[in-house]
Structure formats: C-alpha cells, structure tokens
Design a protein around this motif. Sequence first.
Motif, PDB file in Angstrom:
ATOM      1  N   ALA A  76      31.647  41.058  66.593  1.00 13.52           N
ATOM      2  CA  ALA A  76      32.936  40.827  67.275  1.00 13.52           C
ATOM      3  C   ALA A  76      33.549  39.927  66.237  1.00 13.52           C
ATOM      4  CB  ALA A  76      32.983  39.900  68.658  1.00 13.52           C
ATOM      5  N   GLY A  77      35.061  40.171  66.289  1.00  9.54           N
ATOM      6  CA  GLY A  77      35.760  39.205  65.141  1.00  9.54           C
ATOM      7  C   GLY A  77      35.905  40.129  63.837  1.00  9.54           C
ATOM      8  N   PRO A  78      36.590  39.501  62.909  1.00 14.59           N
ATOM      9  CA  PRO A  78      36.950  40.109  61.595  1.00 14.59           C
ATOM     10  C   PRO A  78      35.702  40.474  60.788  1.00 14.59           C
ATOM     11  CG  PRO A  78      38.022  37.956  61.715  1.00 14.59           C
ATOM     12  CD  PRO A  78      36.935  37.937  62.892  1.00 14.59           C
ATOM     13  N   SER A  79      35.814  41.771  60.121  1.00  8.07           N
ATOM     14  CA  SER A  79      34.832  42.404  59.405  1.00  8.07           C
ATOM     15  C   SER A  79      34.601  41.536  58.047  1.00  8.07           C
ATOM     16  CB  SER A  79      35.286  43.805  58.923  1.00  8.07           C
ATOM     17  OG  SER A  79      34.276  44.118  57.999  1.00  8.07           O
ATOM     18  N   ARG A  80      33.086  41.618  57.786  1.00 10.55           N
ATOM     19  CA  ARG A  80      32.879  40.672  56.776  1.00 10.55           C
ATOM     20  C   ARG A  80      32.871  41.534  55.348  1.00 10.55           C
ATOM     21  NH1 ARG A  80      26.963  38.302  58.591  1.00 10.55           N
ATOM     22  NH2 ARG A  80      27.688  37.503  60.449  1.00 10.55           N
ATOM     23  N   GLY A  81      33.519  42.718  55.345  1.00 10.85           N
ATOM     24  CA  GLY A  81      34.017  43.535  54.335  1.00 10.85           C
ATOM     25  C   GLY A  81      33.237  44.618  53.603  1.00 10.85           C
ATOM     26  N   ASP A  82      32.086  44.738  54.385  1.00 16.94           N
ATOM     27  CA  ASP A  82      30.963  46.077  53.954  1.00 16.94           C
ATOM     28  C   ASP A  82      31.546  47.066  54.944  1.00 16.94           C
ATOM     29  OD1 ASP A  82      29.353  47.689  53.205  1.00 16.94           O
ATOM     30  OD2 ASP A  82      27.479  46.137  52.607  1.00 16.94           O
ATOM     31  N   CYS A  83      32.129  47.988  54.574  1.00 14.76           N
ATOM     32  CA  CYS A  83      32.153  49.134  55.419  1.00 14.76           C
ATOM     33  C   CYS A  83      31.575  50.420  55.109  1.00 14.76           C
ATOM     34  CB  CYS A  83      33.787  49.451  55.792  1.00 14.76           C
ATOM     35  SG  CYS A  83      34.215  49.926  54.197  1.00 14.76           S
ATOM     36  N   ASP A  84      30.700  50.307  54.110  1.00 19.59           N
ATOM     37  CA  ASP A  84      30.029  51.301  53.423  1.00 19.59           C
ATOM     38  C   ASP A  84      28.503  51.396  54.006  1.00 19.59           C
ATOM     39  OD1 ASP A  84      31.972  52.388  52.182  1.00 19.59           O
ATOM     40  OD2 ASP A  84      31.487  51.453  50.249  1.00 19.59           O
ATOM     41  N   THR A  85      28.242  50.327  54.994  1.00 19.06           N
ATOM     42  CA  THR A  85      26.792  49.942  55.191  1.00 19.06           C
ATOM     43  C   THR A  85      26.399  50.053  56.801  1.00 19.06           C
ATOM     44  OG1 THR A  85      26.165  49.082  53.091  1.00 19.06           O
ATOM     45  CG2 THR A  85      24.490  48.736  54.803  1.00 19.06           C
ATOM     46  N   ALA A  86      25.409  50.764  57.270  1.00 18.45           N
ATOM     47  CA  ALA A  86      24.997  50.744  58.671  1.00 18.45           C
ATOM     48  C   ALA A  86      23.518  50.392  58.768  1.00 18.45           C
ATOM     49  CB  ALA A  86      25.718  51.812  59.259  1.00 18.45           C
ATOM     50  N   ILE A  87      23.084  50.200  59.931  1.00 18.30           N
ATOM     51  CA  ILE A  87      21.641  49.983  60.217  1.00 18.30           C
ATOM     52  C   ILE A  87      21.607  51.193  61.436  1.00 18.30           C
ATOM     53  CG2 ILE A  87      19.945  48.749  61.347  1.00 18.30           C
ATOM     54  CD1 ILE A  87      21.408  46.205  60.354  1.00 18.30           C
ATOM     55  N   LEU A  88      20.533  51.914  61.065  1.00 20.98           N
ATOM     56  CA  LEU A  88      20.175  52.916  62.098  1.00 20.98           C
ATOM     57  C   LEU A  88      18.960  52.448  62.724  1.00 20.98           C
ATOM     58  CD1 LEU A  88      19.925  55.607  63.551  1.00 20.98           C
ATOM     59  CD2 LEU A  88      18.882  56.533  61.691  1.00 20.98           C
ATOM     60  N   TYR A  89      18.789  52.021  64.075  1.00 19.61           N
ATOM     61  CA  TYR A  89      17.967  51.347  64.684  1.00 19.61           C
ATOM     62  C   TYR A  89      17.205  52.176  65.674  1.00 19.61           C
ATOM     63  CZ  TYR A  89      14.965  47.882  66.742  1.00 19.61           C
ATOM     64  OH  TYR A  89      13.676  47.144  66.990  1.00 19.61           O
ATOM     65  N   LEU A  90      15.810  52.605  65.460  1.00 19.94           N
ATOM     66  CA  LEU A  90      14.871  53.540  66.356  1.00 19.94           C
ATOM     67  C   LEU A  90      13.939  52.550  67.146  1.00 19.94           C
ATOM     68  CD1 LEU A  90      14.656  55.773  63.308  1.00 19.94           C
ATOM     69  CD2 LEU A  90      16.030  56.256  65.133  1.00 19.94           C
ATOM     70  N   HIS A  91      14.082  52.598  68.364  1.00 19.64           N
ATOM     71  CA  HIS A  91      13.433  51.806  69.327  1.00 19.64           C
ATOM     72  C   HIS A  91      12.040  52.338  69.540  1.00 19.64           C
ATOM     73  CE1 HIS A  91      13.000  54.886  72.830  1.00 19.64           C
ATOM     74  NE2 HIS A  91      14.203  55.114  72.478  1.00 19.64           N
ATOM     75  N   GLY A  92      11.095  51.305  69.983  1.00 22.86           N
ATOM     76  CA  GLY A  92       9.669  51.579  70.154  1.00 22.86           C
ATOM     77  C   GLY A  92       9.666  51.928  71.539  1.00 22.86           C
ATOM     78  N   GLY A  93       8.152  52.061  72.080  1.00 20.54           N
ATOM     79  CA  GLY A  93       7.755  52.556  73.338  1.00 20.54           C
ATOM     80  C   GLY A  93       6.942  53.719  73.254  1.00 20.54           C
ATOM     81  N   ALA A  94       6.159  53.715  72.405  1.00 12.56           N
ATOM     82  CA  ALA A  94       4.867  54.599  72.146  1.00 12.56           C
ATOM     83  C   ALA A  94       5.443  56.142  72.356  1.00 12.56           C
ATOM     84  CB  ALA A  94       3.834  54.338  73.306  1.00 12.56           C
ATOM     85  N   PHE A  95       6.659  56.566  72.169  1.00 10.78           N
ATOM     86  CA  PHE A  95       7.246  57.690  72.409  1.00 10.78           C
ATOM     87  C   PHE A  95       7.263  58.230  73.913  1.00 10.78           C
ATOM     88  CE2 PHE A  95       5.417  57.721  68.246  1.00 10.78           C
ATOM     89  CZ  PHE A  95       6.647  57.803  67.402  1.00 10.78           C
ATOM     90  N   VAL A  96       7.255  57.203  74.739  1.00  9.90           N
ATOM     91  CA  VAL A  96       7.077  57.397  76.233  1.00  9.90           C
ATOM     92  C   VAL A  96       8.215  56.738  76.962  1.00  9.90           C
ATOM     93  CG1 VAL A  96       5.525  57.394  78.125  1.00  9.90           C
ATOM     94  CG2 VAL A  96       4.577  57.980  76.001  1.00  9.90           C
ATOM     95  N   VAL A  97       8.375  55.429  76.610  1.00  8.77           N
ATOM     96  CA  VAL A  97       8.889  54.332  77.273  1.00  8.77           C
ATOM     97  C   VAL A  97      10.035  53.522  76.498  1.00  8.77           C
ATOM     98  CG1 VAL A  97       7.414  52.544  77.286  1.00  8.77           C
ATOM     99  CG2 VAL A  97       8.803  52.779  79.119  1.00  8.77           C
ATOM    100  N   ALA A  98      10.852  53.035  77.204  1.00  6.17           N
ATOM    101  CA  ALA A  98      11.763  52.111  76.466  1.00  6.17           C
ATOM    102  C   ALA A  98      13.091  53.051  75.801  1.00  6.17           C
ATOM    103  CB  ALA A  98      11.293  51.169  75.509  1.00  6.17           C
ATOM    104  N   GLY A  99      14.084  52.211  75.461  1.00  7.60           N
ATOM    105  CA  GLY A  99      15.222  53.026  75.010  1.00  7.60           C
ATOM    106  C   GLY A  99      16.289  52.094  74.656  1.00  7.60           C
ATOM    107  N   ILE A 100      17.698  52.368  74.818  1.00  4.66           N
ATOM    108  CA  ILE A 100      18.751  51.566  74.294  1.00  4.66           C
ATOM    109  C   ILE A 100      18.816  50.215  75.131  1.00  4.66           C
ATOM    110  CG2 ILE A 100      21.275  51.535  74.240  1.00  4.66           C
ATOM    111  CD1 ILE A 100      20.995  54.377  73.373  1.00  4.66           C
ATOM    112  N   GLY A 101      18.593  50.301  76.470  1.00  6.53           N
ATOM    113  CA  GLY A 101      18.748  48.888  77.357  1.00  6.53           C
ATOM    114  C   GLY A 101      17.605  48.170  76.939  1.00  6.53           C
ATOM    115  N   THR A 102      16.437  48.578  76.864  1.00 10.51           N
ATOM    116  CA  THR A 102      15.451  47.500  76.540  1.00 10.51           C
ATOM    117  C   THR A 102      15.428  46.847  75.115  1.00 10.51           C
ATOM    118  OG1 THR A 102      13.910  49.257  75.774  1.00 10.51           O
ATOM    119  CG2 THR A 102      13.678  48.721  78.099  1.00 10.51           C
TER     120      THR A 102
END
Length: 329
Positions: A76-102
């Motif tokens: 939230a708030g002003p950008s720190r100036g790097d608009c060329d970089t992102a993080i791709l987050y891949l959740h755990g859960g043994a390929f069975v459980v968990a997701g975005i909410g957890t």
Amino acid sequence: MSITRHGHPSVGSYFVFLFLRLTLRPLLSLWPLTEAGMSILPKLDAKITDKAPSPRGVVTEWVTLGGRRTELTMPAGPSRGDCDTAILYLHGGAFVVAGIGTHRGITGRLSRATGLPVFALEYRQLPEAGVGTSVADALDAYRELLTERGYRRIVVAGDSAGGYLCGKVIELAEGAGLPAPTAWIGYSPWLDLDADANPDRSSRSDSYLSIGKMRTLVPLLDRGPVALAGIRNLVDVDPRRFPPTILITAENEMLEPDAIVLAERLMAAAVEVQLHSYAWQVHAFPMLIEDLPESREALRLTADFATAAVRAARNTDTRGADARDEQVG
C-alpha cells in the motif's frame, strides 16, 4: 555458500513444536488419502480464502495468470520505483491441501518487506491433478509474467511442495525459451518426490510430517493429465541453472537433508546460496507461525536476500546496456 545454524530458540518455539507434534502430526497421519478424503481439503481452503483477512500494509486483487486464479498482493502507498520485478509465490501443502487463503500472511509480509508485487498462484493439485500438472501451471504463470505482463525479473518463492514447483520452474525455464529467475526463496522446500531416495531422511524429529504418509502419497503424485517433465529429484538438476538461492529449514525436519545436499552442490558450482537451519522450529515455520521471532527473522533474511539479488541483476542489466551504447557510439 553459508550454512548458518540458529540455536537458542525462543520459548514460544518449544510450545509450538510440541503442540503440533501432539495434534497435527497424528491428524495428518490418520487423514485418508482417498478421493473422498482429498476432496474435502480444497473446500476447507476455499472457506479460509473467503474469510482470511488481508495483511496490514498491502492491497490485494484477483487476477488470472497462466489461466489460473491468482491473488496479486502489492504494498500500500507509493511505489518504491521498481516496476520491472515481481515475486511468483507457489504455496505448499503436499500437492493436496492449502492454497491462497492459508498463505495470505506470508505473501503479504513478503510484499511489504520487499516492496514488490507478489502473485500467489492457485495451481491445480490432487485430487484433480498430479504434480506434472502443477508444474505446468507454475511454468505457464512464470511465462506470462515475463512475456505478457512486462516483468523483466522474477523472484520465485515457495514453501514445501511450492518449493518443488519453484525448482521445476528453474529447471525448465531455459528449455521453454525463458530467462532464469532472478532469485529463489525456499521455505522447507520439498526437493525429491520419492520418499526414500536420501538415506539421511527421517521424520523421527519432525514436528508434524510423517515419512510413512509421504510413502502413501508418492504413487498419487504421478496422476495426470499432464506428465511430469524433467527430473524428479531437484538435487540432480544442473546446479548452473540455479539463480541466487536462499533456503530456510527447521533443524532435523524430514526434508532438511535434501536441502543441505542441494546447497552443497550449488556451492561447489559457485552459485550464491545461503541455508539457514533453525533449532526447535516446525516445517515451513515462516509461513505457518508468523508471530515467532524466528519467523520474523527468516522473513527479513529472505526479503533482504531477494532485494540484493534484484539489485545485482538490475546493475548487471544497466552495465550491459551502457556497454551496448558505447559500442553503438
């Protein structure tokens, strides 16, 4: 490479470890890996997703990435100036459980600490699909960030099973005609799909993972519709494909021996790597227990590492551009 062992755990760590050992471990050991048993778990995560609050200091929105529903978290708030970089987050859960909410807590804290947008992918998993399909979803999301959304640098991050997906993106990116990730953050990454490949692996001292349950799960991982591409054991991937890597593990957890072997191989190949092992912590603790001082420290270490890797990559890009300009001039 540095392997740093963090002793002197906080008092709260003992209580968390023992509580999960006495409650979650028996529950996971007894939970049936049948179609009915696995089908209940996505419904539970859907309820968590609907009710889990957004972390402080960030804003979220739903987007589609690689054809899959994804939650985008931004500071939230002003950008720190790097608009060329992102993080791709891949959740755990043994390929069975968990997701975005957890995992909303860890994605929000990572975004806030790095100042970067975090894309949390809702990839397909059991019982709908096996690991090959999960890998395909992760690679499609990575491809779209680079080719359609305008990002030049991607940090891949994930815990447990999500750590495996990060490693597969690293392995398969070159063959897909894509640049390697800028950095990898792995929280207790699952590196080898097979339960018994590493003779040092044991769950005797693990807070809640059971090697017996993993043996039951392994045959289900090969379910389609997409076959697994590449190598099953990420330790065997050419170490030169790996970007700067930071791994966080709980001391003596079931998956730590593989992480140590991988770190040693990356070190031998002169790849920048750090491994931090924390005593009396639980598997994927930075994601699971965010209020412990160890979790806060692990988050800071990984955010600082990613920030430094991004800065180094940006400086390399700038020097390359300057050199090209001089040649043209």
